[in-house]
Design a protein around this motif. Sequence first.
Motif, PDB file in Angstrom:
ATOM      1  N   GLY A  34       4.282  18.742   6.600  1.00 32.58           N
ATOM      2  CA  GLY A  34       3.881  19.367   7.854  1.00 32.58           C
ATOM      3  C   GLY A  34       3.932  20.884   7.801  1.00 32.58           C
ATOM      4  N   LEU A  35       4.253  21.448   6.653  1.00 27.96           N
ATOM      5  CA  LEU A  35       4.304  22.899   6.497  1.00 27.96           C
ATOM      6  C   LEU A  35       2.933  23.436   6.108  1.00 27.96           C
ATOM      7  CD1 LEU A  35       7.561  23.217   4.327  1.00 27.96           C
ATOM      8  CD2 LEU A  35       7.344  23.735   6.755  1.00 27.96           C
ATOM      9  N   ALA A  36       2.747  24.727   6.308  1.00 31.51           N
ATOM     10  CA  ALA A  36       1.564  25.394   5.768  1.00 31.51           C
ATOM     11  C   ALA A  36       1.709  25.401   4.244  1.00 31.51           C
ATOM     12  CB  ALA A  36       1.467  26.824   6.298  1.00 31.51           C
ATOM     13  N   LYS A  37       0.594  25.422   3.520  1.00 30.84           N
ATOM     14  CA  LYS A  37       0.633  25.356   2.061  1.00 30.84           C
ATOM     15  C   LYS A  37       1.477  26.491   1.469  1.00 30.84           C
ATOM     16  CE  LYS A  37      -3.111  24.205  -0.098  1.00 30.84           C
ATOM     17  NZ  LYS A  37      -4.430  24.249  -0.782  1.00 30.84           N
ATOM     18  N   GLY A  38       1.296  27.690   1.974  1.00 26.35           N
ATOM     19  CA  GLY A  38       2.070  28.827   1.471  1.00 26.35           C
ATOM     20  C   GLY A  38       3.561  28.644   1.689  1.00 26.35           C
ATOM     21  N   GLU A  39       3.939  28.202   2.882  1.00 25.76           N
ATOM     22  CA  GLU A  39       5.353  27.965   3.183  1.00 25.76           C
ATOM     23  C   GLU A  39       5.928  26.884   2.278  1.00 25.76           C
ATOM     24  OE1 GLU A  39       7.716  29.429   5.131  1.00 25.76           O
ATOM     25  OE2 GLU A  39       6.188  30.966   5.401  1.00 25.76           O
ATOM     26  N   TYR A  40       5.155  25.802   2.081  1.00 25.99           N
ATOM     27  CA  TYR A  40       5.604  24.709   1.215  1.00 25.99           C
ATOM     28  C   TYR A  40       5.869  25.223  -0.202  1.00 25.99           C
ATOM     29  CZ  TYR A  40       5.469  20.640  -1.817  1.00 25.99           C
ATOM     30  OH  TYR A  40       5.764  19.714  -2.781  1.00 25.99           O
ATOM     31  N   LEU A  41       4.927  25.990  -0.742  1.00 23.52           N
ATOM     32  CA  LEU A  41       5.077  26.502  -2.107  1.00 23.52           C
ATOM     33  C   LEU A  41       6.257  27.461  -2.213  1.00 23.52           C
ATOM     34  CD1 LEU A  41       1.327  27.013  -3.033  1.00 23.52           C
ATOM     35  CD2 LEU A  41       2.861  25.217  -3.870  1.00 23.52           C
ATOM     36  N   ILE A  42       6.418  28.329  -1.231  1.00 25.90           N
ATOM     37  CA  ILE A  42       7.536  29.271  -1.244  1.00 25.90           C
ATOM     38  C   ILE A  42       8.860  28.513  -1.191  1.00 25.90           C
ATOM     39  CG2 ILE A  42       8.731  31.052   0.107  1.00 25.90           C
ATOM     40  CD1 ILE A  42       5.868  32.072   0.861  1.00 25.90           C
ATOM     41  N   GLU A  43       8.972  27.573  -0.255  1.00 26.81           N
ATOM     42  CA  GLU A  43      10.199  26.784  -0.131  1.00 26.81           C
ATOM     43  C   GLU A  43      10.491  26.006  -1.417  1.00 26.81           C
ATOM     44  OE1 GLU A  43      12.481  26.425   2.492  1.00 26.81           O
ATOM     45  OE2 GLU A  43      11.469  28.208   3.248  1.00 26.81           O
ATOM     46  N   THR A  44       9.469  25.390  -1.975  1.00 22.65           N
ATOM     47  CA  THR A  44       9.647  24.597  -3.184  1.00 22.65           C
ATOM     48  C   THR A  44      10.107  25.467  -4.351  1.00 22.65           C
ATOM     49  OG1 THR A  44       7.959  23.038  -2.468  1.00 22.65           O
ATOM     50  CG2 THR A  44       8.482  23.049  -4.806  1.00 22.65           C
ATOM     51  N   LEU A  45       9.466  26.600  -4.536  1.00 25.31           N
ATOM     52  CA  LEU A  45       9.797  27.457  -5.667  1.00 25.31           C
ATOM     53  C   LEU A  45      11.159  28.129  -5.516  1.00 25.31           C
ATOM     54  CD1 LEU A  45       6.306  29.063  -6.248  1.00 25.31           C
ATOM     55  CD2 LEU A  45       7.457  27.387  -7.702  1.00 25.31           C
ATOM     56  N   LEU A  46      11.497  28.553  -4.312  1.00 25.06           N
ATOM     57  CA  LEU A  46      12.745  29.281  -4.130  1.00 25.06           C
ATOM     58  C   LEU A  46      13.965  28.379  -4.058  1.00 25.06           C
ATOM     59  CD1 LEU A  46      11.703  32.125  -1.679  1.00 25.06           C
ATOM     60  CD2 LEU A  46      11.926  32.190  -4.165  1.00 25.06           C
ATOM     61  N   LYS A  47      13.787  27.121  -3.691  1.00 23.21           N
ATOM     62  CA  LYS A  47      14.931  26.220  -3.567  1.00 23.21           C
ATOM     63  C   LYS A  47      15.094  25.283  -4.756  1.00 23.21           C
ATOM     64  CE  LYS A  47      15.231  26.402   1.384  1.00 23.21           C
ATOM     65  NZ  LYS A  47      15.256  25.672   2.627  1.00 23.21           N
ATOM     66  N   GLN A  48      14.230  25.402  -5.753  1.00 25.99           N
ATOM     67  CA  GLN A  48      14.302  24.554  -6.942  1.00 25.99           C
ATOM     68  C   GLN A  48      15.531  24.936  -7.762  1.00 25.99           C
ATOM     69  OE1 GLN A  48      10.971  25.009  -9.549  1.00 25.99           O
ATOM     70  NE2 GLN A  48      11.672  23.473 -10.969  1.00 25.99           N
ATOM     71  N   ASP A  49      16.266  23.926  -8.233  1.00 25.78           N
ATOM     72  CA  ASP A  49      17.403  24.179  -9.112  1.00 25.78           C
ATOM     73  C   ASP A  49      16.908  24.639 -10.470  1.00 25.78           C
ATOM     74  OD1 ASP A  49      19.442  23.581  -7.347  1.00 25.78           O
ATOM     75  OD2 ASP A  49      19.535  21.476  -7.929  1.00 25.78           O
ATOM     76  N   ILE A  50      17.594  25.616 -11.012  1.00 25.49           N
ATOM     77  CA  ILE A  50      17.265  26.124 -12.338  1.00 25.49           C
ATOM     78  C   ILE A  50      18.424  25.777 -13.254  1.00 25.49           C
ATOM     79  CG2 ILE A  50      16.860  28.180 -13.734  1.00 25.49           C
ATOM     80  CD1 ILE A  50      15.719  29.494 -11.218  1.00 25.49           C
ATOM     81  N   SER A  51      18.117  25.253 -14.408  1.00 29.00           N
ATOM     82  CA  SER A  51      19.161  24.985 -15.394  1.00 29.00           C
ATOM     83  C   SER A  51      18.750  25.619 -16.712  1.00 29.00           C
ATOM     84  CB  SER A  51      19.376  23.485 -15.569  1.00 29.00           C
ATOM     85  OG  SER A  51      18.209  22.887 -16.052  1.00 29.00           O
ATOM     86  N   ILE A  52      19.737  26.042 -17.450  1.00 31.77           N
ATOM     87  CA  ILE A  52      19.471  26.655 -18.746  1.00 31.77           C
ATOM     88  C   ILE A  52      19.777  25.613 -19.810  1.00 31.77           C
ATOM     89  CG2 ILE A  52      20.135  28.455 -20.380  1.00 31.77           C
ATOM     90  CD1 ILE A  52      20.812  30.209 -17.976  1.00 31.77           C
ATOM     91  N   SER A  53      18.768  25.294 -20.605  1.00 35.16           N
ATOM     92  CA  SER A  53      18.949  24.332 -21.682  1.00 35.16           C
ATOM     93  C   SER A  53      19.572  25.028 -22.879  1.00 35.16           C
ATOM     94  CB  SER A  53      17.604  23.732 -22.088  1.00 35.16           C
ATOM     95  OG  SER A  53      17.010  23.085 -21.000  1.00 35.16           O
ATOM     96  N   ALA A  54      20.282  24.250 -23.652  1.00 31.86           N
ATOM     97  CA  ALA A  54      20.953  24.821 -24.813  1.00 31.86           C
ATOM     98  C   ALA A  54      20.082  24.809 -26.061  1.00 31.86           C
ATOM     99  CB  ALA A  54      22.244  24.061 -25.079  1.00 31.86           C
ATOM    100  N   GLY A  55      18.845  24.365 -25.926  1.00 34.16           N
ATOM    101  CA  GLY A  55      17.964  24.296 -27.091  1.00 34.16           C
ATOM    102  C   GLY A  55      17.575  25.664 -27.608  1.00 34.16           C
ATOM    103  N   LYS A  56      17.167  25.719 -28.853  1.00 35.56           N
ATOM    104  CA  LYS A  56      16.818  26.987 -29.489  1.00 35.56           C
ATOM    105  C   LYS A  56      15.651  27.677 -28.794  1.00 35.56           C
ATOM    106  CE  LYS A  56      15.804  29.267 -33.812  1.00 35.56           C
ATOM    107  NZ  LYS A  56      15.989  30.543 -33.186  1.00 35.56           N
ATOM    108  N   TYR A  57      14.613  26.931 -28.430  1.00 39.44           N
ATOM    109  CA  TYR A  57      13.441  27.531 -27.804  1.00 39.44           C
ATOM    110  C   TYR A  57      13.815  28.220 -26.499  1.00 39.44           C
ATOM    111  CZ  TYR A  57       8.896  27.923 -25.533  1.00 39.44           C
ATOM    112  OH  TYR A  57       7.792  28.393 -24.882  1.00 39.44           O
ATOM    113  N   GLU A  58      14.561  27.538 -25.631  1.00 36.20           N
ATOM    114  CA  GLU A  58      14.953  28.111 -24.350  1.00 36.20           C
ATOM    115  C   GLU A  58      15.890  29.301 -24.535  1.00 36.20           C
ATOM    116  OE1 GLU A  58      15.098  24.861 -25.024  1.00 36.20           O
ATOM    117  OE2 GLU A  58      13.648  23.970 -23.653  1.00 36.20           O
ATOM    118  N   SER A  59      16.837  29.172 -25.464  1.00 37.36           N
ATOM    119  CA  SER A  59      17.765  30.263 -25.734  1.00 37.36           C
ATOM    120  C   SER A  59      17.018  31.487 -26.246  1.00 37.36           C
ATOM    121  CB  SER A  59      18.813  29.837 -26.759  1.00 37.36           C
ATOM    122  OG  SER A  59      19.597  28.790 -26.266  1.00 37.36           O
TER     123      SER A  59
END
Length: 113
Positions: A34-59
């Motif tokens: 029920g959100l506007a597309k812009g609001e949905y994308l902003i909310e989704t991107l800003l509230k997404q959990d970020i994790s750092i992988s221990a793999g060589k590529y990510e490091s």
Amino acid sequence: MKQCNANRKRNKLVNFWVTPDEIALIETRVKLTGLAKGEYLIETLLKQDISISAGKYESDRLSLQLSRLSDALSHCDMNTEEGKMLLDECKLLFQELIKILKKKVDVNGKDIE
């Protein structure tokens, strides 16, 4: 017709490419919220959990970003607008890294609230 964005609260534009299937799924999810597309994308991107992988590529990618910021800081005049923007970028990066490092994880790798 180009719009004047100087007085807008959100005056930066973000674009990215998606497949027809991805846009259909995004639009379906937007409708469900029920959100506007812009609001949905902003909310989704800003509230997404970020994790750092221990793999060589990510490091390596994280190391490259930190190296890039270090080089930019050493060659930048902090009294200019560019210098202030760089300091803001560093501040945001370290705030996000601190949040990630403070997140507690159980023995199975699940987040602990």
